[in-house]
Structure formats: structure tokens, C-alpha cells
Design a protein around this motif. Sequence first.
Motif, short mmCIF file in Angstrom:
data_model
loop_
_atom_site.label_atom_id
_atom_site.label_comp_id
_atom_site.label_asym_id
_atom_site.label_seq_id
_atom_site.Cartn_x
_atom_site.Cartn_y
_atom_site.Cartn_z
N ARG A 1 -38.82 -82.12 150.14
CA ARG A 1 -38.82 -80.79 149.52
C ARG A 1 -37.52 -80.58 148.74
NH1 ARG A 1 -40.06 -75.02 152.60
NH2 ARG A 1 -39.97 -73.71 150.71
N ASN A 2 -37.66 -79.98 147.55
CA ASN A 2 -36.49 -79.67 146.71
C ASN A 2 -35.96 -78.28 147.04
OD1 ASN A 2 -36.38 -82.03 144.91
ND2 ASN A 2 -38.36 -81.31 144.15
N GLY B 1 -36.62 -94.39 141.47
CA GLY B 1 -37.17 -93.29 142.23
C GLY B 1 -36.82 -93.31 143.70
N ASN C 1 -41.38 -87.55 148.55
CA ASN C 1 -42.04 -86.36 149.10
C ASN C 1 -41.10 -85.53 149.98
OD1 ASN C 1 -44.60 -86.89 147.93
ND2 ASN C 1 -45.03 -88.39 149.54
N TYR D 1 -33.86 -76.72 149.20
CA TYR D 1 -33.95 -76.07 150.51
C TYR D 1 -32.58 -75.87 151.15
CZ TYR D 1 -33.21 -80.75 152.40
OH TYR D 1 -32.70 -81.98 152.69
N HIS E 1 -36.31 -87.01 145.35
CA HIS E 1 -37.03 -86.11 146.27
C HIS E 1 -38.53 -86.13 146.00
CE1 HIS E 1 -33.61 -83.32 147.87
NE2 HIS E 1 -33.27 -84.61 147.90
N ASN E 2 -38.90 -86.12 144.72
CA ASN E 2 -40.33 -86.10 144.39
C ASN E 2 -41.01 -87.42 144.77
OD1 ASN E 2 -40.07 -83.52 143.34
ND2 ASN E 2 -39.65 -84.28 141.26
N THR E 3 -40.31 -88.53 144.57
CA THR E 3 -40.89 -89.83 144.92
C THR E 3 -41.06 -89.98 146.43
OG1 THR E 3 -39.89 -90.84 142.96
CG2 THR E 3 -40.59 -92.33 144.72
N PHE F 1 -33.70 -84.94 141.87
CA PHE F 1 -35.06 -84.40 141.90
C PHE F 1 -36.10 -85.53 141.87
CE2 PHE F 1 -33.05 -80.38 140.61
CZ PHE F 1 -33.76 -79.49 141.39
N ASP F 2 -35.82 -86.57 141.08
CA ASP F 2 -36.75 -87.69 141.01
C ASP F 2 -36.87 -88.39 142.36
OD1 ASP F 2 -38.54 -89.36 139.77
OD2 ASP F 2 -37.01 -90.75 139.04
N SER G 1 -27.96 -77.55 147.46
CA SER G 1 -28.83 -77.58 146.28
C SER G 1 -28.84 -76.24 145.56
CB SER G 1 -30.25 -77.97 146.69
OG SER G 1 -30.79 -77.03 147.61
#
Length: 285
Positions: A114-115, A42, A112, A117, A108-110, A105-106, A121
Motif C-alpha cells: 500500500r502507498n 520494479g 502490492n 500509509y 510498492h505497486n509491483t 511508488f513503482d 510518505s
Amino acid sequence: MAMDGYKGFLALLVAALLFGFLSVILTIVWVLHYRGGLAWDGGSLEFNWHPVLVVTGFVFIQGIAITVYRLPWTWKCSKFLMKSIHAGLNAVAAILAIVSLVSAFDFHNTMNIRNMYSMHSWIGLAVVILYMLQLLLGFLVFLLPFAPPSLRALLMPIHVYCGIFIFGTVIATVLMGLTEKLLFSLNNPAYSSLPPEGVFVNVLGFLVLVFGGLICWIVTRPQWKRPKEPDLTILQPNGGTCERVEGSMAINFGEMDKSNSELNDETAARKRNVALEEATQRSTM
């Protein structure tokens, strides 16, 4: 079968494979030497799978998949075999592209972050979706034997154009992604000061661009196109329109029916003549 400009084709093909292979090697060296390596945790090491899988699958393997029809030593192979190889390579590239998206994506989510943008992407996700649709269309229309030849002939130019367009868009997206990563990651020293990592990745981007240019040149030369197989022409017995089908021999069912009809008429005429001769002989006796 002989190919016009075979030596030129071979030289460009070898050069393209060399640039593509070096692109993959330099990407792996980059993430291992400058970015800390690879992992699936992550964090940033998981994100490193993103450029590795994209360059390996979405660039290099897709480029090979595009050129398989142009290899003259495969022209004696069946069209179905080459379609299967083409579809298989594209399927592998699609799987690697999807895994690369999951890693991004994993991460970015871990962290925090933003996806979706950046332009990289947006275009990257769009080209993956287009690629999946292109793969699905090719499988349903060109690989499976259910689509009528008229539909295949209608969609083939669109399929070829979309393949080249998607591949070129992938190259552009990779270059945007490399630049974006350097701008975000290089702070001390900054990317603008041209540190060793910046030079290294710039060379990588140059190799990817040259590879894409060589592949696009190879697949757009008409003299290096796979020769068409002989057509199978079928005429409907009831006088319907003719239909062209790929095959190695021509069969005209209309002519077969005509020949059978003529043979039957000739047999009937002979029977009538024999009956007339017998009747004549009996009348003279």
C-alpha cells in the motif's frame, strides 16, 4: 569584498561539504553492500534508487544550492548569474527527487504494498510538492525580469524562509525513512540488536543531520550574507512615486527633466535680452 569571519565561514563550508559528500558515498555503499545493488525492475533493487537519489539530490545538491549566494568569491559575479546557478541546482535536485518518488511508488505497486500509509510518505510527498512550488515561484518572480521590484521585495523573506523550512523538513524526512527501512528490513538479526547494517545506517543518518545543521547555520548568519547591489532609483517625470531597481548606477530622470527645463529657460532669457538690446540700439539710431 571582505567577509566578516571569513576563516570561520570557510571552515564550516568545508566541513559541510565533507559531511554531505560522505553522506552520498555511505548511501551508495549501503545499497550496494547491504541491500543488493541497484536496478530498475520494479523490485527491491529499484527501490534502492530512492535513498540514493534523495540523499544525492534532495539533501546534498539542495544544500549546495542554498549556499551559493554566501560564497564571497562569487560576490563580484552578476546577481543574474548566481540566480541562474541557484535555480539550476534546485532544478536538478527536483528532478532527482521526482525520480526517487517514481522508484518508490513503482516498487510498492509491483510488490502490492500500500502507498502513502506512513508519516514518512506523507511528509515526503508534501515536501516535494512544496519544493516544486518554491522552484516555480522563484523562477517566475526572481529569475524572470517581469515581476515588479515591490513584489520581489515582498516575497523575498517568504522565499528565504520556505527554502530553509523545506530543507530542514527534507532532513527530518530522510531520517524517518532510514529508520523505517531498517525496521522493516532487519528481522534476523533485528534492528534492536544493533547489527552492522543498523550501525552503518545510524552513522549515515548522523552525517545527514550534521550536514543539514551546518548548512542551516551558514545560511542564517547575517554577516555572511551577500552584499546588496547598489540601487537604481527612478523618479517619474510627472511627480509620481519613486521606484527602486537593482543596478550599478543611479539615474534620476526627474533631475534630468529639471535640468533640461532650466536650460531651456536660460536660453529663452538670453534670446529676450538679445532682442531687447537690438531694439534699444535701433531706437537710438
